[in-house]
Design an enzyme around this catalytic site. Structure first.
Site, PDB file in Angstrom:
ATOM      1  N   LYS A 178     169.672  85.808  70.932  1.00 22.93           N
ATOM      2  CA  LYS A 178     169.332  86.071  72.324  1.00 22.93           C
ATOM      3  C   LYS A 178     169.982  84.986  73.190  1.00 22.93           C
ATOM      4  O   LYS A 178     169.535  83.843  73.237  1.00 22.93           O
ATOM      5  CB  LYS A 178     167.822  86.056  72.555  1.00 22.93           C
ATOM      6  CG  LYS A 178     167.450  86.355  74.020  1.00 22.93           C
ATOM      7  CD  LYS A 178     166.209  85.608  74.426  1.00 22.93           C
ATOM      8  CE  LYS A 178     165.973  85.559  75.918  1.00 22.93           C
ATOM      9  NZ  LYS A 178     167.067  85.076  76.752  1.00 22.93           N
ATOM     10  N   GLU A 253     164.770  72.499  69.815  1.00 27.68           N
ATOM     11  CA  GLU A 253     165.518  71.432  70.482  1.00 27.68           C
ATOM     12  C   GLU A 253     165.141  71.531  71.943  1.00 27.68           C
ATOM     13  O   GLU A 253     165.525  72.478  72.629  1.00 27.68           O
ATOM     14  CB  GLU A 253     167.024  71.603  70.261  1.00 27.68           C
ATOM     15  CG  GLU A 253     167.799  70.298  70.407  1.00 27.68           C
ATOM     16  CD  GLU A 253     168.028  69.902  71.851  1.00 27.68           C
ATOM     17  OE1 GLU A 253     167.270  69.032  72.347  1.00 27.68           O
ATOM     18  OE2 GLU A 253     168.918  70.459  72.496  1.00 27.68           O
ATOM     19  N   CYS A 287     169.914  68.082  78.232  1.00 25.23           N
ATOM     20  CA  CYS A 287     168.715  67.485  77.652  1.00 25.23           C
ATOM     21  C   CYS A 287     168.974  66.042  77.270  1.00 25.23           C
ATOM     22  O   CYS A 287     168.042  65.245  77.151  1.00 25.23           O
ATOM     23  CB  CYS A 287     168.243  68.291  76.454  1.00 25.23           C
ATOM     24  SG  CYS A 287     169.505  68.555  75.198  1.00 25.23           S
ATOM     25  N   GLU A 386     161.680  65.504  82.869  1.00 24.32           N
ATOM     26  CA  GLU A 386     163.078  65.933  82.828  1.00 24.32           C
ATOM     27  C   GLU A 386     163.415  66.691  84.117  1.00 24.32           C
ATOM     28  O   GLU A 386     162.745  67.658  84.470  1.00 24.32           O
ATOM     29  CB  GLU A 386     163.309  66.834  81.620  1.00 24.32           C
ATOM     30  CG  GLU A 386     164.747  67.233  81.426  1.00 24.32           C
ATOM     31  CD  GLU A 386     164.950  68.045  80.153  1.00 24.32           C
ATOM     32  OE1 GLU A 386     165.833  67.694  79.357  1.00 24.32           O
ATOM     33  OE2 GLU A 386     164.205  69.033  79.952  1.00 24.32           O
TER      34      GLU A 386
END
Length: 482
Positions: A178, A253, A287, A386
């Site tokens: 996906k 992750e 990230c 973040e």
């Protein structure tokens, strides 16, 4: 250059088809509609998993050499379509062409690397195990874990796919992929290359769509042996919850809030370049962004002056413009999210050194100036969460131990960077940092041979290297009485 050869968002059992969902694909640099992709739903997921399950019976029995040969064909196909794939990434994701080139080269290197690992599997299969007795013998087998679901993000189209897909195929798994509904165009072109590689029908399947329409049923399907997901922590938790219902394997992750530590003897010019690369590459949508910059007290003033000058000199522009250094954020939602972080940081008392707004010469597109803050409260969202945008927070420290404590004071632990002329100090600090990867006096270079993943809430498991292959293998021991 052109759009992908197909805008059908389903590739199932060797056939392209259109799904019931309509995904609008936007150029983030112009805000214009690029095209519409027909995405799938739970029914398409069911078809893809059914095809993969049937194909697994044969694909899992192929030799590593056979699988490696196909991976090399994929690598060659990507290399042959390099310019087209670069164009699609820059058009759909907004990143400059030079960044898109790095991504394509990474995809080639990843498939080549796992081709080599696949070709080495046959000689290692059924390896003997030393036992403390002569009454029994034992042998070790590493077998593919089954049909796997791969869910990848929009910030590095094709790269995160290659990091998951190449080792999964090398291990002998069948796949349902996906891609992000935000950046499906480069993924569709990659899928077309894979479709021409000689893979048997059903081994590789792709279903475009939203997380709710495709990601959720894929994570919950009991026939899926493992889910490998890259994305936000919030969605990662949802993926893990759905996977837990059928006790399937999960690799995650997730996010990061990483630090760059500039020690007192650092080369300031190098430190500034490392800071800009770690904070502004891919418009900070990484990230691994080292968005917390920790600088020794005695260097702090001069470093900040140089960093401000360098950030203000970065050319923000359309990714196809010459000499562009930073492109657009990926879409309006992400653009507004980053602006919201900036506003909240100002409200919390942080000091804006530069940036924080749209460049004056770019009235359209999701462009944002490189942004630097100081005096950021340690408990504020700007310092702790973040941001996923071109925003750096700078703080000074008085000692090495303080710097390490500040860097480790985070729910995340993905990466870190250290700049110093002292090799012993570099190793000492790197060893003390709670991060899965530490760069010393280096940009954020990534190699297929080294692991990717982190501590704490950044990851479960590792990608790349032999660990990426092992993530898609089961271990079987066979013990025989003699």
């Amino acid at each position: 250059m052109s759009l992908p050869t197909t805008l059908h968002g389903l590739f199932i059992n060797g056939q392209w088809s259109a799904g019931p969902e309509h995904l609008r694909v936007i150029n983030p640099s112009t805000e214009a509609l690029l095209t519409t992709v027909n995405g799938g739903d739970a029914g398409a997921v069911d078809q893809a998993v059914t095809a993969a399950t049937a194909a697994f019976k044969h694909w899992s029995q192929t030799t590593g050499a056979e699988r490696g040969a196909i991976l090399r064909k994929i690598a060659a196909g990507v290399q042959g379509a390099r310019e087209q794939l670069m164009y699609l990434q820059s058009s759909n994701n907004g990143k400059p062409l030079f960044e898109a080139a790095i991504d394509v080269d990474d995809v080639v290197a990843t498939f080549e690397y796992y081709a080599g690992l696949a070709e080495g599997l046959d000689a290692k299969q059924d390896s003997p195990v030393e036992l403390p007795t002569d009454d029994f013998s034992a042998r070790l087998r590493r077998e593919p874990c089954g049909v796997v679901g791969l869910i990848v993000p929009w910030n590095f189209p094709m790269v995160t796919t290659a990091w998951k897909l190449a080792p999964a195929l090398a291990a002998g798994c069948c796949v349902v992929l996906k891609p992000s509904e935000v950046t499906p165009l480069p993924e569709l072109e990659l899928a077309a290359i894979i479709a021409r590689s000689g893979l048997p029908q059903g081994v590789f399947n792709l279903v475009c769509g939203t997380g709710l329409a495709v990601g959720a049923p894929l994570s919950a399907d009991p026939r899926i042996a493992k889910i490998s997901f890259t994305g936000s922590n919030a969605v990662g938790v949802q993926v893990m919850q759905r996977a837990a219902e059928t006790v399937k394997g999960v690799s995650l992750e997730l996010g990061g809030k990483s630090s760059l530590l500039v020690l007192a003897d650092a080369d300031l010019e190098l430190a500034v370049e490392v800071a800009c690369g770690g904070g502004f590459f891919n418009a900070g949508q990484m990230c691994s962004a080292t968005s917390r910059v920790l600088v020794a007290d005695e260097l702090a003033d001069e470093f900040l002056l140089r960093l401000k000058a360098r950030a203000e000199a970065i050319r923000v522009a359309d990714p196809f413009e010459p000499d562009v250094e930073m492109g657009a954020l990926v879409n309006q939602a992400q653009y507004q999210r980053v602006l919201g972080h900036i506003d909240r940081g100002l409200s919390a008392g942080a000091k804006l050194i530069c940036g924080g707004n749209r460049p004056a010469d770019l009235p359209r597109g999701y462009f944002l100036q490189p942004t630097i803050f100081t005096d950021v409260p340690q408990g504020s969202a700007l310092w702790c969460e973040e941001i996923f945008g071109p925003v750096i927070c700078v703080r000074s420290f008085a000692s090495e131990s303080e710097a390490i404590a500040l860097a480790n004071d985070s729910q995340f632990g993905l990466v870190a960077s250290v700049v110093t002329r002292n090799a012993e100090a570099a190793d000492r600090v790197a060893n003390a940092l709670q991060a899965g990867l530490v760069w010393i006096n280096a940009p954020q270079v990534i190699f297929a041979q080294t692991a990717w993943g982190g501590y704490k809430q950044s990851s479960i498991g590792r990608e790349l290297g032999p660990w990426g292959l092992q993530a898609f293998q089961e271990i079987k021991h066979v013990i025989r009485a003699i």
